[in-house]
Design a protein around this motif. Structure first.
Motif, PDB file in Angstrom:
ATOM      1  N   ALA A  58       0.844  -1.192   0.000  1.00 37.69           N
ATOM      2  CA  ALA A  58       0.000   0.000   0.000  1.00 37.69           C
ATOM      3  C   ALA A  58       0.874   1.234   0.000  1.00 37.69           C
ATOM      4  O   ALA A  58       1.877   1.299   0.699  1.00 37.69           O
ATOM      5  CB  ALA A  58      -0.896   0.003   1.223  1.00 37.69           C
ATOM      6  N   SER A  59       0.483   2.198  -0.777  1.00 38.25           N
ATOM      7  CA  SER A  59       1.212   3.464  -0.788  1.00 38.25           C
ATOM      8  C   SER A  59       0.398   4.503  -0.036  1.00 38.25           C
ATOM      9  O   SER A  59      -0.778   4.711  -0.318  1.00 38.25           O
ATOM     10  CB  SER A  59       1.472   3.923  -2.226  1.00 38.25           C
ATOM     11  N   PHE A  80      -0.644   4.460   2.933  1.00 42.45           N
ATOM     12  CA  PHE A  80      -1.749   3.896   3.708  1.00 42.45           C
ATOM     13  C   PHE A  80      -1.233   2.667   4.438  1.00 42.45           C
ATOM     14  O   PHE A  80      -0.502   1.873   3.870  1.00 42.45           O
ATOM     15  CB  PHE A  80      -2.885   3.499   2.756  1.00 42.45           C
ATOM     16  N   THR A  81      -1.581   2.524   5.709  1.00 44.63           N
ATOM     17  CA  THR A  81      -1.178   1.323   6.415  1.00 44.63           C
ATOM     18  C   THR A  81      -2.253   0.259   6.273  1.00 44.63           C
ATOM     19  O   THR A  81      -3.442   0.554   6.363  1.00 44.63           O
ATOM     20  CB  THR A  81      -0.902   1.614   7.896  1.00 44.63           C
ATOM     21  N   LEU A  82      -1.822  -0.960   6.069  1.00 46.77           N
ATOM     22  CA  LEU A  82      -2.772  -2.057   5.912  1.00 46.77           C
ATOM     23  C   LEU A  82      -3.166  -2.659   7.244  1.00 46.77           C
ATOM     24  O   LEU A  82      -3.995  -3.566   7.302  1.00 46.77           O
ATOM     25  CB  LEU A  82      -2.171  -3.138   5.015  1.00 46.77           C
ATOM     26  N   ASP A  83      -2.554  -2.163   8.315  1.00 45.75           N
ATOM     27  CA  ASP A  83      -2.782  -2.746   9.631  1.00 45.75           C
ATOM     28  C   ASP A  83      -4.250  -2.747  10.042  1.00 45.75           C
ATOM     29  O   ASP A  83      -4.694  -3.648  10.744  1.00 45.75           O
ATOM     30  CB  ASP A  83      -1.987  -1.966  10.672  1.00 45.75           C
ATOM     31  N   TYR A  84      -4.970  -1.744   9.635  1.00 48.13           N
ATOM     32  CA  TYR A  84      -6.336  -1.580  10.132  1.00 48.13           C
ATOM     33  C   TYR A  84      -7.387  -2.148   9.180  1.00 48.13           C
ATOM     34  O   TYR A  84      -8.583  -1.912   9.363  1.00 48.13           O
ATOM     35  CB  TYR A  84      -6.612  -0.112  10.404  1.00 48.13           C
ATOM     36  N   SER A  85      -6.919  -2.880   8.177  1.00 49.40           N
ATOM     37  CA  SER A  85      -7.834  -3.416   7.175  1.00 49.40           C
ATOM     38  C   SER A  85      -7.678  -4.917   7.047  1.00 49.40           C
ATOM     39  O   SER A  85      -6.575  -5.450   7.166  1.00 49.40           O
ATOM     40  CB  SER A  85      -7.563  -2.783   5.809  1.00 49.40           C
ATOM     41  N   ALA A  86      -8.795  -5.574   6.790  1.00 51.41           N
ATOM     42  CA  ALA A  86      -8.735  -6.954   6.335  1.00 51.41           C
ATOM     43  C   ALA A  86      -8.322  -6.925   4.867  1.00 51.41           C
ATOM     44  O   ALA A  86      -8.793  -6.079   4.104  1.00 51.41           O
ATOM     45  CB  ALA A  86     -10.075  -7.640   6.503  1.00 51.41           C
ATOM     46  N   ILE A  87      -7.442  -7.829   4.494  1.00 53.70           N
ATOM     47  CA  ILE A  87      -6.901  -7.845   3.136  1.00 53.70           C
ATOM     48  C   ILE A  87      -7.212  -9.182   2.479  1.00 53.70           C
ATOM     49  O   ILE A  87      -7.056 -10.239   3.099  1.00 53.70           O
ATOM     50  CB  ILE A  87      -5.380  -7.630   3.134  1.00 53.70           C
ATOM     51  N   GLY A  88      -7.637  -9.128   1.247  1.00 54.66           N
ATOM     52  CA  GLY A  88      -7.928 -10.344   0.503  1.00 54.66           C
ATOM     53  C   GLY A  88      -7.082 -10.454  -0.741  1.00 54.66           C
ATOM     54  O   GLY A  88      -6.680  -9.440  -1.328  1.00 54.66           O
ATOM     55  N   ARG A 137      -7.723  -8.003  10.340  1.00 53.79           N
ATOM     56  CA  ARG A 137      -6.946  -6.853  10.780  1.00 53.79           C
ATOM     57  C   ARG A 137      -5.774  -7.307  11.636  1.00 53.79           C
ATOM     58  O   ARG A 137      -5.803  -8.388  12.217  1.00 53.79           O
ATOM     59  CB  ARG A 137      -7.845  -5.891  11.557  1.00 53.79           C
ATOM     60  N   SER A 138      -4.756  -6.483  11.768  1.00 51.91           N
ATOM     61  CA  SER A 138      -3.476  -6.911  12.306  1.00 51.91           C
ATOM     62  C   SER A 138      -3.588  -7.566  13.684  1.00 51.91           C
ATOM     63  O   SER A 138      -2.831  -8.461  14.015  1.00 51.91           O
ATOM     64  CB  SER A 138      -2.515  -5.737  12.382  1.00 51.91           C
ATOM     65  N   ARG A 139      -4.518  -7.148  14.484  1.00 55.72           N
ATOM     66  CA  ARG A 139      -4.638  -7.727  15.820  1.00 55.72           C
ATOM     67  C   ARG A 139      -5.425  -9.031  15.804  1.00 55.72           C
ATOM     68  O   ARG A 139      -5.595  -9.676  16.831  1.00 55.72           O
ATOM     69  CB  ARG A 139      -5.282  -6.727  16.772  1.00 55.72           C
ATOM     70  N   ASN A 176       6.606  -7.277   8.303  1.00 47.78           N
ATOM     71  CA  ASN A 176       6.993  -6.454   9.444  1.00 47.78           C
ATOM     72  C   ASN A 176       6.610  -4.997   9.221  1.00 47.78           C
ATOM     73  O   ASN A 176       6.226  -4.290  10.164  1.00 47.78           O
ATOM     74  CB  ASN A 176       8.489  -6.570   9.692  1.00 47.78           C
ATOM     75  N   ALA A 177       6.720  -4.542   8.003  1.00 47.77           N
ATOM     76  CA  ALA A 177       6.234  -3.205   7.663  1.00 47.77           C
ATOM     77  C   ALA A 177       4.714  -3.229   7.642  1.00 47.77           C
ATOM     78  O   ALA A 177       4.110  -4.221   7.247  1.00 47.77           O
ATOM     79  CB  ALA A 177       6.779  -2.779   6.306  1.00 47.77           C
TER      80      ALA A 177
END
Length: 124
Positions: free
Chosen positions: A24-25, A27-35, A53-55, A75-76
């Motif tokens: 992602a540019s 934007f952090t993907l941590d807070y999103s579910a990714i498919g 989501r990351s947690r 890690n990023a």
């Protein structure tokens, strides 16, 4: 606006492996579910895998890739991987990533527009 870029595809022999990246540019993907999705020639796009989501440790795989593909977060905070092992001819497709509405026993609706994808070709 979320902008995701897929990479890592290529030509591989049956039984081979690849690792796809979704970056992602701005934007952090941590807070999103990714498919991860894929579209083979002449076929509809299908959901392959997702990660919560990351947690959340939630992951999901469609039956045809279970035991062969692994989704993970880097890690990023702006990268998600899809490790493809034991590839077969039926895995040939363009692979896309997207933020999804949810990842809970299934892949939720993809959000936003599709990127260019990355081509995976399995051939002997």
């Amino acid at each position: 606006q979320v902008h995701l870029v897929e990479s890592g595809g290529g030509l591989v022999q049956p039984g081979g492996s690849l690792r796809l990246s979704c970056v992602a540019s701005g934007f952090t993907l941590d807070y999103s579910a990714i498919g991860w999705f894929r579209q083979a020639p002449g076929k509809e796009r299908e959901g392959v895998s997702c990660i919560g989501r990351s947690r959340s440790s939630t992951t999901y795989y469609t039956d045809s890739v279970k035991g062969r593909f692994t989704i993970s977060r880097g890690n990023a905070k702006n990268i998600v991987y899809l490790q493809l092992n034991s590839l077969n001819l039926e895995d040939t497709a363009v692979y896309y990533c997207a933020t999804v509405l949810l990842c809970a026993g299934r892949i939720g609706q993809a959000l936003g527009s599709w990127g260019q994808g990355t081509q995976v070709t399995v051939s002997s």
